[in-house]
Scaffold this motif. Structure first.
Motif, PDB file in Angstrom:
ATOM      1  N   THR A 188     -17.939 -11.859 -81.609  1.00 38.34           N
ATOM      2  CA  THR A 188     -17.422 -10.628 -81.192  1.00 38.34           C
ATOM      3  C   THR A 188     -18.123  -9.492 -81.796  1.00 38.34           C
ATOM      4  O   THR A 188     -18.686  -8.434 -80.976  1.00 38.34           O
ATOM      5  CB  THR A 188     -15.929 -10.444 -81.304  1.00 38.34           C
ATOM      6  OG1 THR A 188     -15.285 -11.557 -80.508  1.00 38.34           O
ATOM      7  CG2 THR A 188     -15.370  -9.195 -80.621  1.00 38.34           C
ATOM      8  N   ARG A 189     -18.583  -9.402 -83.135  1.00 35.21           N
ATOM      9  CA  ARG A 189     -19.050  -8.531 -84.006  1.00 35.21           C
ATOM     10  C   ARG A 189     -20.708  -8.463 -83.510  1.00 35.21           C
ATOM     11  O   ARG A 189     -21.123  -7.339 -83.253  1.00 35.21           O
ATOM     12  CB  ARG A 189     -18.927  -8.842 -85.219  1.00 35.21           C
ATOM     13  CG  ARG A 189     -17.591  -8.733 -85.924  1.00 35.21           C
ATOM     14  CD  ARG A 189     -17.730  -8.485 -87.539  1.00 35.21           C
ATOM     15  NE  ARG A 189     -18.238  -9.790 -87.847  1.00 35.21           N
ATOM     16  CZ  ARG A 189     -17.192 -10.821 -88.158  1.00 35.21           C
ATOM     17  NH1 ARG A 189     -16.024 -10.592 -88.160  1.00 35.21           N
ATOM     18  NH2 ARG A 189     -17.659 -12.105 -88.714  1.00 35.21           N
ATOM     19  N   GLN A 192     -20.675  -6.802 -79.929  1.00 39.34           N
ATOM     20  CA  GLN A 192     -20.410  -5.059 -80.349  1.00 39.34           C
ATOM     21  C   GLN A 192     -21.663  -4.565 -80.812  1.00 39.34           C
ATOM     22  O   GLN A 192     -22.148  -3.495 -80.424  1.00 39.34           O
ATOM     23  CB  GLN A 192     -19.474  -5.172 -81.145  1.00 39.34           C
ATOM     24  CG  GLN A 192     -19.038  -3.666 -81.663  1.00 39.34           C
ATOM     25  CD  GLN A 192     -17.440  -3.696 -82.141  1.00 39.34           C
ATOM     26  OE1 GLN A 192     -17.245  -4.297 -83.097  1.00 39.34           O
ATOM     27  NE2 GLN A 192     -16.820  -2.787 -81.801  1.00 39.34           N
ATOM     28  N   SER A 195     -24.240  -4.158 -78.296  1.00 39.11           N
ATOM     29  CA  SER A 195     -24.073  -3.288 -77.138  1.00 39.11           C
ATOM     30  C   SER A 195     -24.609  -1.901 -77.378  1.00 39.11           C
ATOM     31  O   SER A 195     -24.613  -1.023 -76.609  1.00 39.11           O
ATOM     32  CB  SER A 195     -22.684  -3.458 -76.929  1.00 39.11           C
ATOM     33  OG  SER A 195     -22.347  -4.822 -76.312  1.00 39.11           O
ATOM     34  N   SER A 212     -11.105  -5.386 -76.506  1.00 35.17           N
ATOM     35  CA  SER A 212     -11.720  -4.700 -77.704  1.00 35.17           C
ATOM     36  C   SER A 212     -13.383  -4.514 -77.619  1.00 35.17           C
ATOM     37  O   SER A 212     -13.529  -3.497 -78.127  1.00 35.17           O
ATOM     38  CB  SER A 212     -11.727  -5.725 -78.972  1.00 35.17           C
ATOM     39  OG  SER A 212     -12.618  -6.766 -78.744  1.00 35.17           O
ATOM     40  N   LEU A 213     -13.842  -5.081 -76.666  1.00 36.51           N
ATOM     41  CA  LEU A 213     -15.467  -4.731 -76.580  1.00 36.51           C
ATOM     42  C   LEU A 213     -15.562  -3.741 -75.601  1.00 36.51           C
ATOM     43  O   LEU A 213     -16.535  -2.965 -75.713  1.00 36.51           O
ATOM     44  CB  LEU A 213     -16.221  -5.887 -76.234  1.00 36.51           C
ATOM     45  CG  LEU A 213     -16.242  -7.111 -77.279  1.00 36.51           C
ATOM     46  CD1 LEU A 213     -17.068  -8.112 -76.734  1.00 36.51           C
ATOM     47  CD2 LEU A 213     -17.266  -6.572 -78.701  1.00 36.51           C
TER      48      LEU A 213
END
Length: 251
Positions: A188-189, A192, A195, A212-213
């Motif tokens: 996920t990090r 992120q 992105s 969350s994203l």
């Protein structure tokens, strides 16, 4: 340049009697992350395939920063700045991490200068590859054979391969698929970070991750967009709760 990075205008896709995409129009603004959600068969991956050029038999138009690219093949759209990942990893499993990234870096630099006449070619490749190894957390795995690594590391490599040519638009199809629970936070990090400054369309079944994203959520059902808005707006939408979350609208 237009503030709209990617547009689909009256896009429809039919597979025999099945209408997988039903007259969809939507503007994806530059620099935002869009989460595409909906039940299985809603048309999410089909829409991504249309935008990426992997499905050219469709009605309607696809525009990238105002230019019609409806008839362009995937490799031609890649030169326009569109990168695409898949539900199943698209890497060379028999090659090392470094070799996979080198191929992607060569694609980037060959657009600007023929490698056989550039004395700085190798140093340019090395700089880009080292930066991508650091970004994806794969520096310690640079010499590992890609197919022998965990699925989470393979996913990180695939994202690195997708990012190296420098896309301005990322189409990510279930990047968490097959990743172990302990690898989700790291993945996920990474997404992120990747992105930042890009327009991203993200299909993902992990609702915590996609909420969350994403800056915006686009909800699809039966080939149509039925709702869109911020994550909080979409979570509170009674139609979405009924169609996607399986809740009674009257509850």
């Amino acid at each position: 340049m237009t503030a709209i990075a990617l547009q689909c205008l009256n896009v429809s896709v039919e597979f025999g009697a099945l209408r997988a995409i039903d007259d969809v129009s939507y503007d994806f603004a530059r620099g935002l992350v869009y989460g595409l959600i909906g039940p299985n068969g809603a048309g999410k991956t089909t829409l991504l395939n249309v935008l990426a050029g992997r499905l050219l038999k469709h009605k309607g138009s696809v525009l990238c920063e105002g230019q019609d690219m409806s008839s362009l093949a995937p490799y031609q759209r890649a030169t326009k700045g569109i990168g695409r990942s898949f539900q199943i990893t698209q890497i060379y499993p028999a090659l090392s991490v470094l070799e996979n990234l080198r191929i992607a870096a060569q694609i980037k630099h060959s657009r600007f200068v023929p490698f056989w006449i550039s004395p700085r070619y190798d140093s340019q490749l090395a700089t880009d590859i080292d930066a991508m190894l650091e970004l994806t957390g794969l520096t310690a795995y640079r010499d590992n054979i890609a197919g022998t690594m965990s699925y989470g590391l393979q996913r990180a490599l695939e994202l690195g391969v997708t990012l190296l040519p420098g896309p301005r638009i990322l189409l990510l199809d279930e990047p968490m698929a097959g990743i172990g629970h302990h690898e989700i936070d790291g993945a996920t990090r990474l997404i992120q970070t990747a992105s930042a400054g890009r327009t991203v369309l993200l299909i993902e079944h992990n609702m915590d991750v996609i909420m969350s994203l994403s800056n915006r959520i686009v909800v699809m059902s039966n080939g149509s967009i039925i709702a869109q808005g911020t994550p909080d707006q979409v979570k509170a939408d009674p139609t979405v709760r009924s169609v996607y979350l399986g809740e009674d609208e009257s509850s």
